[in-house]
Design a protein around this motif. Structure first.
Motif, PDB file in Angstrom:
ATOM      1  N   SER A 108       0.816  -1.216   0.000  1.00 15.05           N
ATOM      2  CA  SER A 108       0.000   0.000   0.000  1.00 15.05           C
ATOM      3  C   SER A 108       0.849   1.266   0.000  1.00 15.05           C
ATOM      4  N   GLU A 109       2.123   1.147   0.412  1.00 17.08           N
ATOM      5  CA  GLU A 109       3.005   2.308   0.481  1.00 17.08           C
ATOM      6  C   GLU A 109       3.989   2.369  -0.678  1.00 17.08           C
ATOM      7  N   LEU A 110       3.883   1.457  -1.621  1.00 15.96           N
ATOM      8  CA  LEU A 110       4.750   1.469  -2.796  1.00 15.96           C
ATOM      9  C   LEU A 110       4.426   2.653  -3.704  1.00 15.96           C
ATOM     10  N   PHE A 111       5.459   3.157  -4.359  1.00 15.64           N
ATOM     11  CA  PHE A 111       5.299   4.193  -5.381  1.00 15.64           C
ATOM     12  C   PHE A 111       5.537   3.526  -6.734  1.00 15.64           C
ATOM     13  N   PRO A 112       4.472   3.089  -7.413  1.00 11.35           N
ATOM     14  CA  PRO A 112       4.645   2.321  -8.652  1.00 11.35           C
ATOM     15  C   PRO A 112       5.227   3.164  -9.785  1.00 11.35           C
ATOM     16  N   PRO A 113       5.930   2.527 -10.714  1.00 15.42           N
ATOM     17  CA  PRO A 113       6.375   3.237 -11.921  1.00 15.42           C
ATOM     18  C   PRO A 113       5.176   3.764 -12.708  1.00 15.42           C
ATOM     19  N   ARG A 114       5.370   4.881 -13.389  1.00 17.40           N
ATOM     20  CA  ARG A 114       4.283   5.489 -14.148  1.00 17.40           C
ATOM     21  C   ARG A 114       3.727   4.520 -15.194  1.00 17.40           C
ATOM     22  N   GLY A 115       4.635   3.838 -15.892  1.00 18.52           N
ATOM     23  CA  GLY A 115       4.195   2.912 -16.926  1.00 18.52           C
ATOM     24  C   GLY A 115       3.351   1.782 -16.372  1.00 18.52           C
ATOM     25  N   LEU A 116       3.689   1.309 -15.183  1.00 13.41           N
ATOM     26  CA  LEU A 116       2.918   0.242 -14.552  1.00 13.41           C
ATOM     27  C   LEU A 116       1.532   0.744 -14.173  1.00 13.41           C
ATOM     28  N   PHE A 117       1.459   1.986 -13.702  1.00 13.26           N
ATOM     29  CA  PHE A 117       0.150   2.558 -13.388  1.00 13.26           C
ATOM     30  C   PHE A 117      -0.696   2.670 -14.655  1.00 13.26           C
ATOM     31  N   GLY A 118      -0.064   3.000 -15.782  1.00  9.50           N
ATOM     32  CA  GLY A 118      -0.793   3.047 -17.043  1.00  9.50           C
ATOM     33  C   GLY A 118      -1.390   1.701 -17.397  1.00  9.50           C
ATOM     34  N   LEU A 119      -0.655   0.617 -17.130  1.00  6.49           N
ATOM     35  CA  LEU A 119      -1.179  -0.728 -17.370  1.00  6.49           C
ATOM     36  C   LEU A 119      -2.376  -1.001 -16.461  1.00  6.49           C
ATOM     37  N   TYR A 120      -2.278  -0.586 -15.221  1.00  7.61           N
ATOM     38  CA  TYR A 120      -3.396  -0.735 -14.269  1.00  7.61           C
ATOM     39  C   TYR A 120      -4.647  -0.019 -14.782  1.00  7.61           C
ATOM     40  N   ALA A 121      -4.493   1.222 -15.265  1.00  9.81           N
ATOM     41  CA  ALA A 121      -5.636   1.984 -15.782  1.00  9.81           C
ATOM     42  C   ALA A 121      -6.227   1.296 -17.010  1.00  9.81           C
ATOM     43  N   GLN A 122      -5.381   0.744 -17.861  1.00  6.60           N
ATOM     44  CA  GLN A 122      -5.865   0.047 -19.050  1.00  6.60           C
ATOM     45  C   GLN A 122      -6.663  -1.197 -18.684  1.00  6.60           C
ATOM     46  N   GLN A 123      -6.181  -1.941 -17.717  1.00  7.66           N
ATOM     47  CA  GLN A 123      -6.896  -3.147 -17.313  1.00  7.66           C
ATOM     48  C   GLN A 123      -8.207  -2.802 -16.628  1.00  7.66           C
ATOM     49  N   TRP A 124      -8.238  -1.695 -15.909  1.00  4.02           N
ATOM     50  CA  TRP A 124      -9.492  -1.241 -15.295  1.00  4.02           C
ATOM     51  C   TRP A 124     -10.514  -0.915 -16.388  1.00  4.02           C
ATOM     52  N   LEU A 125     -10.057  -0.259 -17.467  1.00  5.92           N
ATOM     53  CA  LEU A 125     -10.946   0.053 -18.580  1.00  5.92           C
ATOM     54  C   LEU A 125     -11.396  -1.233 -19.277  1.00  5.92           C
ATOM     55  N   ALA A 126     -10.503  -2.191 -19.440  1.00  2.05           N
ATOM     56  CA  ALA A 126     -10.863  -3.456 -20.089  1.00  2.05           C
ATOM     57  C   ALA A 126     -11.930  -4.194 -19.296  1.00  2.05           C
ATOM     58  N   GLN A 127     -11.841  -4.153 -17.977  1.00  2.79           N
ATOM     59  CA  GLN A 127     -12.869  -4.767 -17.133  1.00  2.79           C
ATOM     60  C   GLN A 127     -14.209  -4.070 -17.344  1.00  2.79           C
TER      61      GLN A 127
END
Length: 478
Positions: A108-127
């Motif tokens: 919960s305290e990790l600072f993810p890479p920007r590119g990884l966050f972009g993948l997260y947003a894409q998968q949220w949209l795919a869902q």
């Protein structure tokens, strides 16, 4: 889905219920929220990039370019603050991002890479796309730059740079942020042609490792630029110039502090807020608690306080408080802040309180900039081997050198927002035209509403706006 690059150009390429201009985080989250709502609707997202959900901010590929907020603060789901933490937990369990352990903190305290966050947003949209399909809803990605928008009795008509047109019942401006580096002033000065992209590590790797690098601006983009230089193997001097010479503070994880603004609704003006906030920070420090704890409680009240303030109070805030607000509120991720601090202590990185006055040819084929140091009336030439423009965001649409903002202003379909920050709209995102009339066809969200809410760029801000705007659009007749 995306159209093929070689698609035949037609005068008109179809219609939709809702046209979303911009497919970065703002546009992707709005599309996702629309797809999650009951009912059948056709959504088209206009985005020149090949992927939705990333935009410029989340297209970074280097692991060192991280979010400036930890996972617990960056969920794209307003109804589940732990959504990103849960996604990261699954992603790490599957073997993704093995470098995460280097941060030495809970997920919960990790600072993810920007590119990884972009993948997260894409998968949220795919869902969301899968959920929408059950109701017959669809989302289509049309690649291209929107250069014009018209409104008539039947809805909105978008024109792309290649001549294609799309018609929709409603249009949404989810254009994201326009870099200040691309204003007409910097275009005419030649700054863009001379400056390196702050995130282009490969271009920086071609520099002499001992090159003297000049950076204009000292905010979070500057921090990313320093990370890029380090990863490119640069070991030379870095000179940073900004009007006030302030660096972003490091983001820490302070304990929970009482929401003093909720307790005292009488605090309304910027002056009252600053006076009480300083008192709260002093109280925290006296108790051995990080001063960031009281500051973080202000986040939920910014929109209300900004909307209650008079134009005079807003101008005073922007002129006198904004630089310190930005450096204290928009903080740097820990690992990046550590790098900047280390280079500063070593003397390799120096911060100058000075304003950029122009680009000039330097001696021996080198480049040079002209600056005016804070408190001085004369200017000084500073030579360098490379230049990076990290001067932030241009929120005044009248200064943005892009076709769509210019056309919208010329047609009178929009007007500048308060203090010329973004564009004017009602609290629900319906755009105000040049006569102050609320549009029934055109809406906006995210950074274009800076003047309405002041803070309108953070992930949580955009996610909440997407949810509310989707509900409003879903209630309109098609």
């Amino acid at each position: 889905m995306s159209e093929p690059h070689n698609a035949q150009v037609h005068p008109e390429t179809g219609s939709a219920d809702i046209l979303i201009v911009g497919g970065g985080l703002s546009g992707a989250l709005l599309a996702g929220q629309l797809l999650r709502l009951p009912g059948r609707r056709r959504v088209v997202v206009l985005e020149s990039r090949s992927e939705l959900g990333r935009g410029e901010a989340y297209s970074a590929v280097e692991l060192g370019h991280t979010l400036n907020g930890n996972a617990a603060r960056m969920s794209v789901d307003p109804d589940n603050a732990d959504d990103l933490t849960q996604w990261l937990t699954r992603y790490l369990a599957d073997g993704g991002w093995p470098e995460a352990h280097e941060q030495g903190v809970p997920i919960s305290e990790l600072f993810p890479p920007r590119g990884l966050f972009g993948l997260y947003a894409q998968q949220w949209l795919a869902q969301a796309e899968a959920l929408g399909a059950r109701e017959g809803s669809t989302v289509r990605h049309v690649r291209g730059e929107v250069v014009d928008l018209e409104i008539d009795a039947d809805g909105t008509l978008l024109t792309l740079a290649d001549g294609r047109q799309l018609r929709g019942a409603y249009g949404v401006l989810a254009t994201g942020m326009f870099p200040a580096a691309r204003t007409p002033q910097t275009e005419s000065s030649g700054l863009n042609a001379a400056a390196l992209d702050p995130w282009d590590v490969q271009a920086m790797a071609r520099l002499d490792p001992q090159a003297r690098v000049l950076i204009i601006g000292s905010g979070l983009t500057m921090v990313d630029a320093v990370v890029s230089l380090e990863q490119a193997g640069h070991r030379g001097p870095i000179e940073v110039f900004s009007r006030h010479g302030l660096l972003p503070h490091v983001r820490r994880q302070p304990p929970v502090w009482e929401d003093f603004l909720a307790r005292d609704p009488g605090i309304r003006s910027p002056r009252q807020l600053l006076r009480e906030l300083r008192r709260q920070c002093r109280a925290a420090i006296a108790q051995g608690i990080d001063w960031q704890a009281p500051l973080d409680t202000v986040r939920a009240h910014i929109g209300r306080l900004w909307s209650q303030a008079s134009d005079r109070q807003r101008r005073q805030f922007v002129r006198h408080v904004r630089p310190w607000w930005e450096s204290h509120h928009h903080r740097s991720p820990p690992l990046s802040a550590e790098l900047v601090a280390r280079l500063h202590e070593q003397g390799r990185l120096r911060i100058h309180a000075a304003s950029f006055q122009g680009l000039e040819p330097g001696a021996g084929g080198r480049l040079a900039i002209r600056i005016r140091r804070r408190g001085e009336s004369h200017t000084t030439q500073v030579p360098g081997d490379a230049l990076i423009n990290s001067s932030g965001i241009e929120y005044d649409w009248r200064r943005v050198a892009r076709a769509l903002p210019r056309q919208l202003l010329a047609r009178g379909l929009i007007q500048p927002g308060p203090l010329a920050l973004g564009i004017a709209a009602d609290p629900g995102g319906a755009v105000l035209d040049a006569q102050g009339q609320v549009s029934s066809r055109l809406f906006a969200m995210g950074p274009p509403l800076r003047g309405l809410w002041w803070e309108s760029t953070a992930v949580t801000d955009v996610a909440l706006q997407a949810k509310h705007l989707a509900a409003r659009l879903a209630a309109l007749p098609l």
